[in-house]
Write a protein that holds these residues in place. Sequence first.
Motif, PDB file in Angstrom:
ATOM      1  N   CYS A  63       0.840  -1.199   0.000  1.00  0.00           N
ATOM      2  CA  CYS A  63       0.000   0.000   0.000  1.00  0.00           C
ATOM      3  C   CYS A  63       0.875   1.250   0.000  1.00  0.00           C
ATOM      4  N   GLY A  64       0.734   2.076  -1.043  1.00  0.00           N
ATOM      5  CA  GLY A  64       1.529   3.288  -1.140  1.00  0.00           C
ATOM      6  C   GLY A  64       1.256   4.275  -0.029  1.00  0.00           C
ATOM      7  N   TYR A  65      -0.006   4.395   0.377  1.00  0.00           N
ATOM      8  CA  TYR A  65      -0.353   5.308   1.462  1.00  0.00           C
ATOM      9  C   TYR A  65       0.205   4.825   2.791  1.00  0.00           C
ATOM     10  N   CYS A  66       0.261   3.512   2.965  1.00  0.00           N
ATOM     11  CA  CYS A  66       0.862   2.953   4.180  1.00  0.00           C
ATOM     12  C   CYS A  66       2.346   3.317   4.237  1.00  0.00           C
ATOM     13  N   GLY A  67       3.006   3.237   3.079  1.00  0.00           N
ATOM     14  CA  GLY A  67       4.411   3.609   3.021  1.00  0.00           C
ATOM     15  C   GLY A  67       4.615   5.078   3.329  1.00  0.00           C
ATOM     16  N   LYS A  68       3.716   5.907   2.854  1.00  0.00           N
ATOM     17  CA  LYS A  68       3.810   7.345   3.133  1.00  0.00           C
ATOM     18  C   LYS A  68       3.705   7.593   4.633  1.00  0.00           C
ATOM     19  N   PHE A  69       2.749   6.934   5.283  1.00  0.00           N
ATOM     20  CA  PHE A  69       2.608   7.084   6.732  1.00  0.00           C
ATOM     21  C   PHE A  69       3.867   6.588   7.441  1.00  0.00           C
ATOM     22  N   ALA A  70       4.390   5.438   6.995  1.00  0.00           N
ATOM     23  CA  ALA A  70       5.558   4.851   7.639  1.00  0.00           C
ATOM     24  C   ALA A  70       6.784   5.746   7.520  1.00  0.00           C
TER      25      ALA A  70
ATOM     26  N   ALA B 295      12.575  -1.245   6.104  1.00  0.00           N
ATOM     27  CA  ALA B 295      13.160  -1.645   4.823  1.00  0.00           C
ATOM     28  C   ALA B 295      12.080  -1.849   3.759  1.00  0.00           C
ATOM     29  N   ALA B 296      10.977  -2.476   4.146  1.00  0.00           N
ATOM     30  CA  ALA B 296       9.909  -2.773   3.188  1.00  0.00           C
ATOM     31  C   ALA B 296       9.152  -1.529   2.760  1.00  0.00           C
ATOM     32  N   TYR B 297       9.174  -0.492   3.607  1.00  0.00           N
ATOM     33  CA  TYR B 297       8.476   0.752   3.285  1.00  0.00           C
ATOM     34  C   TYR B 297       9.422   1.866   2.824  1.00  0.00           C
ATOM     35  N   ALA B 298      10.669   1.528   2.579  1.00  0.00           N
ATOM     36  CA  ALA B 298      11.597   2.537   2.056  1.00  0.00           C
ATOM     37  C   ALA B 298      11.111   3.031   0.698  1.00  0.00           C
ATOM     38  N   GLU B 299      11.518   4.223   0.336  1.00  0.00           N
ATOM     39  CA  GLU B 299      11.098   4.810  -0.939  1.00  0.00           C
ATOM     40  C   GLU B 299      11.396   3.848  -2.085  1.00  0.00           C
ATOM     41  N   ASP B 300      10.387   3.580  -2.906  1.00  0.00           N
ATOM     42  CA  ASP B 300      10.487   2.709  -4.087  1.00  0.00           C
ATOM     43  C   ASP B 300      10.698   1.231  -3.755  1.00  0.00           C
ATOM     44  N   ALA B 301      10.615   0.852  -2.478  1.00  0.00           N
ATOM     45  CA  ALA B 301      10.843  -0.560  -2.126  1.00  0.00           C
ATOM     46  C   ALA B 301       9.788  -1.473  -2.729  1.00  0.00           C
ATOM     47  N   LYS B 302       8.531  -1.054  -2.704  1.00  0.00           N
ATOM     48  CA  LYS B 302       7.476  -1.946  -3.196  1.00  0.00           C
ATOM     49  C   LYS B 302       7.562  -2.154  -4.707  1.00  0.00           C
TER      50      LYS B 302
END
Length: 262
Positions: A102-109, A162-169
């Motif tokens: 989830c991109g929004y989840c990554g933004k929050f993280a 690590a999983a939510y780092a920028e561009d990780a997904k």
Amino acid sequence: MPTPTRPSPSAKSSTKKSSAKKPVLFGLVVVLAAGLLGFVSYRATAPDGPGPGTPAAVTSTGPDSDVHRELAGLARRDADDKLALGRTAAPVVLIEYADFQCGYCGKFARDTEPELIKRYVDDGTLRIEWRNFPIFGEASEAAARASWAAGRQDRFWAFHRAAYAEDAKEKGFGRDRLRALAQQAGVKDLDRFTRDTDSAAAVEAVRVDREQAYGIGATSTPSFLINGRPVAGAQPMAVFTQAIEAAAAEEANVGNAGEPAK
């Protein structure tokens, strides 16, 4: 934008079985919570964002307060919870339901959670409890199980970063990639990590988290409960600050006066 999903038949049957162990009120709580969190989730993630006068967090009083107190009871406050940060006795618990794709989840993280930890977890006000809520298919399921496996070696939050780092997904969550993320997170026994990721225990842990999310009416990620009050989406920092400080003040008032202020 996250795509809403519907509870699976197994999720419904599991919720029904578990409700027998709860007070009768719990059935009402689930129904009301589904309306609260589902509506807030829809408004927060709609193309035009929240409408005029629509709060990102529900902070009502009266009958809904009973619902919030019941939902606050979903906090595990387990000292052995590897997927949690903060004191078990913290006055405020933020439960986060999220998917690693989830991109929004990554933004929050990346943008919000580190500041919440610095401001509120470190001073003992806040506890954060993670719930795996994979809704985007097989890769999400695999990443959720891998995060749980990393937690078995006390590296969940490092894996999370690590999983939510920028561009990780964008690099995907295939088997080799998950192992590389675990190594990046400092997981020492990678063979054990692989076994744990593939284990029935990991599948069950993820299932329990996901069914809890469906049970309260969550339909998209990220979704949050802050002392039982829902917040949907990667809202601005101010939304979380307001909700956490209001919840902390309410708890302090309960402790001082024995009951909430009217």
